[in-house]
Design an enzyme around this catalytic site. Structure first.
Site, PDB file in Angstrom:
ATOM      1  N   ARG A 110     -58.114 -51.077   4.767  1.00 31.65           N
ATOM      2  CA  ARG A 110     -57.362 -49.975   5.398  1.00 31.65           C
ATOM      3  C   ARG A 110     -56.644 -50.494   6.646  1.00 31.65           C
ATOM      4  O   ARG A 110     -55.514 -50.107   6.942  1.00 31.65           O
ATOM      5  CB  ARG A 110     -58.345 -48.858   5.759  1.00 31.65           C
ATOM      6  N   SER A 158     -62.415 -49.919  22.168  1.00 34.27           N
ATOM      7  CA  SER A 158     -62.743 -49.306  20.871  1.00 34.27           C
ATOM      8  C   SER A 158     -64.216 -48.907  20.794  1.00 34.27           C
ATOM      9  O   SER A 158     -65.039 -49.429  21.531  1.00 34.27           O
ATOM     10  CB  SER A 158     -62.381 -50.291  19.753  1.00 34.27           C
ATOM     11  N   ASN A 161     -67.976 -47.263  15.760  1.00 38.85           N
ATOM     12  CA  ASN A 161     -68.067 -46.774  14.379  1.00 38.85           C
ATOM     13  C   ASN A 161     -66.962 -47.253  13.447  1.00 38.85           C
ATOM     14  O   ASN A 161     -67.130 -47.202  12.234  1.00 38.85           O
ATOM     15  CB  ASN A 161     -68.201 -45.250  14.353  1.00 38.85           C
ATOM     16  N   TYR A 162     -65.838 -47.676  14.010  1.00 40.00           N
ATOM     17  CA  TYR A 162     -64.800 -48.359  13.221  1.00 40.00           C
ATOM     18  C   TYR A 162     -64.405 -49.582  14.047  1.00 40.00           C
ATOM     19  O   TYR A 162     -63.331 -49.594  14.660  1.00 40.00           O
ATOM     20  CB  TYR A 162     -63.581 -47.463  13.011  1.00 40.00           C
ATOM     21  N   LYS A 184     -61.185 -54.763  24.680  1.00 36.86           N
ATOM     22  CA  LYS A 184     -62.607 -54.632  25.016  1.00 36.86           C
ATOM     23  C   LYS A 184     -63.273 -53.919  23.841  1.00 36.86           C
ATOM     24  O   LYS A 184     -63.186 -52.690  23.714  1.00 36.86           O
ATOM     25  CB  LYS A 184     -62.742 -53.837  26.324  1.00 36.86           C
ATOM     26  N   THR A 187     -69.694 -53.029  22.354  1.00 37.95           N
ATOM     27  CA  THR A 187     -70.636 -54.152  22.224  1.00 37.95           C
ATOM     28  C   THR A 187     -71.198 -54.192  20.811  1.00 37.95           C
ATOM     29  O   THR A 187     -71.201 -55.237  20.168  1.00 37.95           O
ATOM     30  CB  THR A 187     -71.734 -54.017  23.295  1.00 37.95           C
ATOM     31  N   GLU A 257     -59.056 -40.717  22.605  1.00 33.68           N
ATOM     32  CA  GLU A 257     -59.541 -40.038  21.397  1.00 33.68           C
ATOM     33  C   GLU A 257     -61.046 -39.930  21.556  1.00 33.68           C
ATOM     34  O   GLU A 257     -61.741 -40.954  21.578  1.00 33.68           O
ATOM     35  CB  GLU A 257     -59.185 -40.838  20.134  1.00 33.68           C
ATOM     36  N   ARG A 290     -69.025 -40.085  12.676  1.00 36.47           N
ATOM     37  CA  ARG A 290     -67.554 -40.127  12.710  1.00 36.47           C
ATOM     38  C   ARG A 290     -67.095 -39.006  13.614  1.00 36.47           C
ATOM     39  O   ARG A 290     -67.648 -37.902  13.571  1.00 36.47           O
ATOM     40  CB  ARG A 290     -66.973 -39.937  11.303  1.00 36.47           C
ATOM     41  N   CYS A 291     -66.066 -39.299  14.416  1.00 36.45           N
ATOM     42  CA  CYS A 291     -65.568 -38.252  15.312  1.00 36.45           C
ATOM     43  C   CYS A 291     -65.139 -37.036  14.511  1.00 36.45           C
ATOM     44  O   CYS A 291     -65.289 -35.903  14.941  1.00 36.45           O
ATOM     45  CB  CYS A 291     -64.411 -38.769  16.142  1.00 36.45           C
ATOM     46  N   GLU A 384     -72.185 -32.209  20.257  1.00 37.03           N
ATOM     47  CA  GLU A 384     -71.845 -33.129  19.168  1.00 37.03           C
ATOM     48  C   GLU A 384     -73.096 -33.895  18.748  1.00 37.03           C
ATOM     49  O   GLU A 384     -73.680 -34.617  19.562  1.00 37.03           O
ATOM     50  CB  GLU A 384     -70.775 -34.117  19.639  1.00 37.03           C
ATOM     51  N   ARG A 444     -59.268 -38.232   9.571  1.00 41.39           N
ATOM     52  CA  ARG A 444     -58.140 -38.760  10.353  1.00 41.39           C
ATOM     53  C   ARG A 444     -56.913 -39.073   9.487  1.00 41.39           C
ATOM     54  O   ARG A 444     -55.795 -38.840   9.895  1.00 41.39           O
ATOM     55  CB  ARG A 444     -58.617 -40.021  11.069  1.00 41.39           C
TER      56      ARG A 444
HETATM   57  P1  NAP Z   1     -68.932 -44.843  23.923  1.00 39.26           P
HETATM   58  O1  NAP Z   1     -70.349 -45.088  24.212  1.00 39.26           O
HETATM   59  O2  NAP Z   1     -68.184 -43.890  24.751  1.00 39.26           O
HETATM   60  O3  NAP Z   1     -68.245 -46.290  23.943  1.00 39.26           O
HETATM   61  C1  NAP Z   1     -66.887 -46.472  23.618  1.00 39.26           C
HETATM   62  C2  NAP Z   1     -66.363 -47.716  24.285  1.00 39.26           C
HETATM   63  O4  NAP Z   1     -66.329 -47.535  25.710  1.00 39.26           O
HETATM   64  C3  NAP Z   1     -67.208 -48.972  24.050  1.00 39.26           C
HETATM   65  O5  NAP Z   1     -66.328 -50.065  23.917  1.00 39.26           O
HETATM   66  C4  NAP Z   1     -67.999 -49.073  25.352  1.00 39.26           C
HETATM   67  O6  NAP Z   1     -68.453 -50.379  25.607  1.00 39.26           O
HETATM   68  C5  NAP Z   1     -66.929 -48.670  26.328  1.00 39.26           C
HETATM   69  N1  NAP Z   1     -67.395 -48.271  27.652  1.00 39.26           N
HETATM   70  C6  NAP Z   1     -68.579 -47.747  28.025  1.00 39.26           C
HETATM   71  N2  NAP Z   1     -68.586 -47.478  29.355  1.00 39.26           N
HETATM   72  C7  NAP Z   1     -67.375 -47.848  29.833  1.00 39.26           C
HETATM   73  C8  NAP Z   1     -66.758 -47.831  31.118  1.00 39.26           C
HETATM   74  N3  NAP Z   1     -67.377 -47.400  32.198  1.00 39.26           N
HETATM   75  N4  NAP Z   1     -65.493 -48.294  31.228  1.00 39.26           N
HETATM   76  C9  NAP Z   1     -64.838 -48.759  30.145  1.00 39.26           C
HETATM   77  N5  NAP Z   1     -65.365 -48.812  28.913  1.00 39.26           N
HETATM   78  C10 NAP Z   1     -66.613 -48.351  28.750  1.00 39.26           C
HETATM   79  O7  NAP Z   1     -68.733 -44.337  22.407  1.00 39.26           O
HETATM   80  P2  NAP Z   1     -69.388 -44.894  21.071  1.00 39.26           P
HETATM   81  O8  NAP Z   1     -70.856 -44.651  21.113  1.00 39.26           O
HETATM   82  O9  NAP Z   1     -68.914 -46.281  20.791  1.00 39.26           O
HETATM   83  O10 NAP Z   1     -68.716 -43.940  19.986  1.00 39.26           O
HETATM   84  C11 NAP Z   1     -69.236 -42.660  19.727  1.00 39.26           C
HETATM   85  C12 NAP Z   1     -68.395 -41.576  20.350  1.00 39.26           C
HETATM   86  O11 NAP Z   1     -67.022 -41.859  20.151  1.00 39.26           O
HETATM   87  C13 NAP Z   1     -68.603 -40.215  19.722  1.00 39.26           C
HETATM   88  O12 NAP Z   1     -68.621 -39.227  20.722  1.00 39.26           O
HETATM   89  C14 NAP Z   1     -67.383 -40.022  18.841  1.00 39.26           C
HETATM   90  O13 NAP Z   1     -67.061 -38.686  18.580  1.00 39.26           O
HETATM   91  C15 NAP Z   1     -66.352 -40.729  19.614  1.00 39.26           C
HETATM   92  N6  NAP Z   1     -65.282 -41.191  18.730  1.00 39.26           N
HETATM   93  C16 NAP Z   1     -64.105 -40.520  18.768  1.00 39.26           C
HETATM   94  C17 NAP Z   1     -63.071 -40.893  17.919  1.00 39.26           C
HETATM   95  C18 NAP Z   1     -61.759 -40.162  17.921  1.00 39.26           C
HETATM   96  O14 NAP Z   1     -60.807 -40.715  17.392  1.00 39.26           O
HETATM   97  N7  NAP Z   1     -61.654 -38.965  18.478  1.00 39.26           N
HETATM   98  C19 NAP Z   1     -63.246 -41.970  17.058  1.00 39.26           C
HETATM   99  C20 NAP Z   1     -64.468 -42.641  17.056  1.00 39.26           C
HETATM  100  C21 NAP Z   1     -65.480 -42.238  17.912  1.00 39.26           C
HETATM  101  P3  NAP Z   1     -69.987 -50.792  25.299  1.00 39.26           P
HETATM  102  O15 NAP Z   1     -70.172 -50.629  23.842  1.00 39.26           O
HETATM  103  O16 NAP Z   1     -70.038 -52.189  25.754  1.00 39.26           O
HETATM  104  O17 NAP Z   1     -70.832 -49.855  26.101  1.00 39.26           O
HETATM  105  O1  G3H Z   2     -64.723 -41.656  14.121  1.00 36.62           O
HETATM  106  C1  G3H Z   2     -63.554 -41.340  14.243  1.00 36.62           C
HETATM  107  C2  G3H Z   2     -62.535 -41.795  13.314  1.00 36.62           C
HETATM  108  O2  G3H Z   2     -61.271 -41.673  13.896  1.00 36.62           O
HETATM  109  C3  G3H Z   2     -62.652 -41.020  12.039  1.00 36.62           C
HETATM  110  O3  G3H Z   2     -61.851 -41.560  11.071  1.00 36.62           O
HETATM  111  O4  G3H Z   2     -61.775 -39.560   9.579  1.00 36.62           O
HETATM  112  O5  G3H Z   2     -61.029 -41.797   8.774  1.00 36.62           O
HETATM  113  O6  G3H Z   2     -63.450 -41.343   9.170  1.00 36.62           O
HETATM  114  P1  G3H Z   2     -62.032 -41.030   9.572  1.00 36.62           P
END
Ligand code: NAP
Ligand code: G3H
Length: 481
Positions: A110, A158, A161-162, A184, A187, A257, A290-291, A384, A444
């Site tokens: 994809r 990023s 999850n993707y 970035k 992790t 996002e 997934r978001c 969530e 998405r």
């Molecule tokens: P996350 O914990 O917010 O982490 C996202 C990114 O931010 C990681 O690269 C993380 O690095 C980094 N990060 C953490 N603290 C930071 C800071 N102070 N400054 C800059 N970067 C920082 O999210 P996640 O657990 O990876 O993903 C789950 C969440 O993402 C869910 O709430 C989901 O709904 C949302 N999401 C939304 C979408 C959308 O398109 N709307 C898509 C996917 C996911 P580290 O990993 O090193 O901590």
């Molecule tokens: O987790 C958030 C992604 O943007 C969702 O993408 O709807 O293709 O799984 P998706």
């Protein structure tokens, strides 16, 4: 099957050199399936991050000066190299973030398609030409050429999850429009992200045009977000992190996002078999991480019993196990995430929710759980869950469903299930979300559709065309003839 690379350190990229951290410090990445170390990534210090940003900024002018078609050709070659690495990267996604092997590989494919589409679409960006005489006092002798220019150094952050797709969906639009990039990765997912960057280097990435910084967001995140040489930030992740970044970033453009609480609104005239199928796939694929997962069902009371029964039948047949067993519901990314889901289930149960189906609980593996008669005093009605539990909230009227949806803090997507399209349009008009899906699960793609969240679900718009737009700003040249 791939050999475990337990002791391997996956180096990060600085000016096309693969390097470790000067201190030798690394962050271990644990597999969600069995908690063994998959590999390690360098834990960069703030000084090393600073060096990476400085080097990136130094090549901005030269990269921006390149012809657009050259940048497009680089992206096409990147897509090709990425495809060649489908097995390797797909396997790493599988190990590192616990997706099944087939979904790991699909993510890579994809992504190659997304990069190709971006390479094409990016060639069609253009500015405009405005005559002055439309405004009193000015004449046709005053003319504005509105050019589209890149922001400069883009910071792409990023989520786990993707790890490949949601990284490339930021990097490709940034590069095609002449921005340089600091990447970035999350992790958990960083190794997959680094492999994706290996493909870009093989494709001929010029030195310094993209550098990668690895290390915990909590250690280097604030430093990089507030770095004076970062000109724009594009972030996907949790709402709390996103809000924090937006505050820190202050004056530079930020695209976010974030999280969601996407409802499936099921009306009395819905095809309940179709709705049940879409709801289960929307709520439980990748264990709900997934978001855009369906995170609650708002159903008309008169059809609720029937819908719950149909959903239960499909969910009962899902395989629960590890991603290596190719299960449909696999272990969550880590124990903290699983504990949060358990907290929400326990809270709902203690407040009177009917537990229709309860999944196994083995460390971070949670089987699917269905909660009926969820009420507004329960945390799961609003928070969530990002995991394999689905609440059903019963309502008496469409108006009640709309009001319930509108009072929630998120606004990513919503699904409406009904045979009456006119009514679907009317309801869609009233929902304050980025996208409404009619008779389909929230999701998405296709990746060239605009993708956005409102309220706490985000700021700005992604999707290939809109992501490209977000990487450009106007620059106006006025001719006074
Ligand atoms: P996350 O914990 O917010 O982490 C996202 C990114 O931010 C990681 O690269 C993380 O690095 C980094 N990060 C953490 N603290 C930071 C800071 N102070 N400054 C800059 N970067 C920082 O999210 P996640 O657990 O990876 O993903 C789950 C969440 O993402 C869910 O709430 C989901 O709904 C949302 N999401 C939304 C979408 C959308 O398109 N709307 C898509 C996917 C996911 P580290 O990993 O090193 O901590
Ligand atoms: O987790 C958030 C992604 O943007 C969702 O993408 O709807 O293709 O799984 P998706």
């Amino acid at each position: 099957m791939m050999t475990r690379k337990t002791e391997d350190v996956f180096e990060t990229l600085l000016n096309n050199q693969w390097i470790g951290s000067e201190s030798g410090e690394t962050v271990p990445i644990y597999a969600p399936d069995d908690h063994e170390v998959v590999g390690r990534v360098p834990a960069l210090s703030q000084e090393e991050v600073d060096k990476a940003v400085q080097h990136t900024a130094e090549v901005q002018e030269a990269w921006e000066a390149r012809e657009g078609h050259e940048r497009s050709e680089l992206l096409h070659r990147w897509a090709e190299e990425l495809e060649k690495m489908t097995d390797e990267i797909g396997e790493m996604i599988h190990l590192e973030v616990g997706k099944t092997l087939s979904s790991g590989k699909s993510e890579v494919k994809r992504t190659a398609q997304l990069i190709r589409h971006t390479a094409e679409e990016g060639l069609r960006t253009h500015g405009s030409f405005i005559q002055g005489d439309a405004f009193p006092g000015a004449t046709k002798q005053t003319k504005a050429m509105v050019q589209k220019v890149p922001h400069g150094v883009v910071l792409a952050i990023s989520p786990f999850n993707y790890p490949v797709n949601l990284a490339a969906s930021k990097i490709a639009p940034a590069l095609i429009t002449g921005n340089t990039v600091i990447f970035k990765p999350a992790t958990q997912g960083a190794i997959s992200g680094l492999l994706m960057v290996q493909a870009l280097v093989k494709a001929g990435l010029p030195e310094g045009v993209l550098n990668v910084v690895t290390g915990r967001g909590s250690v280097i995140g604030d430093f990089i977000v507030t770095h004076p040489l970062i000109d724009m930030i594009t972030f996907t992740g949790g709402t709390d992190t996103g809000k924090h970044i937006a505050k820190k970033a202050s004056m530079i453009p930020v695209v976010l996002e974030l999280g969601g609480k996407d409802p499936a609104i099921v009306l009395e005239d819905a095809d309940l078999d179709q709705a049940a199928k879409e709801i289960v796939s929307g709520a439980f694929s990748y264990s709900g991480q997934r978001c855009t997962a369906i995170k609650r069902v708002i159903v008309m009371d008169r059809v609720a019993d029937e819908l719950v029964e149909k959903v239960k039948d499909i969910v009962s047949a899902l395989n629960v196990g590890t991603s290596r067993e190719d299960a449909s519901v696999t272990p969550m990314i880590d124990q903290k995430a699983a504990d949060n889901v358990t907290r929400l289930i326990d809270d709902a149960r203690s407040k009177g929710a009917a537990v229709i189906l309860e999944g196994v609980k083995e460390k971070n593996l949670l089987g699917p759980t269905l909660l009926d008669h969820v009420t507004e005093d329960m945390a799961i009605a609003w928070e969530e869950q990002f995991g394999p539990v689905l609440p059903f909230v019963r309502v008496e009227s469409e108006q009640e469903a709309i009001q319930l949806e509108k009072r929630n803090e998120y606004g990513l997507q919503a699904s409406v299930f009904t045979k009456n399209l006119e009514n679907a349009f009317a309801i869609s008009d009233k929902l304050n979300v980025g996208t409404v899906q009619v008779n389909g699960k929230t999701s998405r793609g296709p990746d060239h559709f605009p993708f956005l969240g409102v309220k706490n679900s985000g700021q700005g718009v992604q999707g290939i065309g809109r992501s490209i737009d977000s990487m450009l700003r106007d620059k106006v040249l006025v001719l006074n003839l």
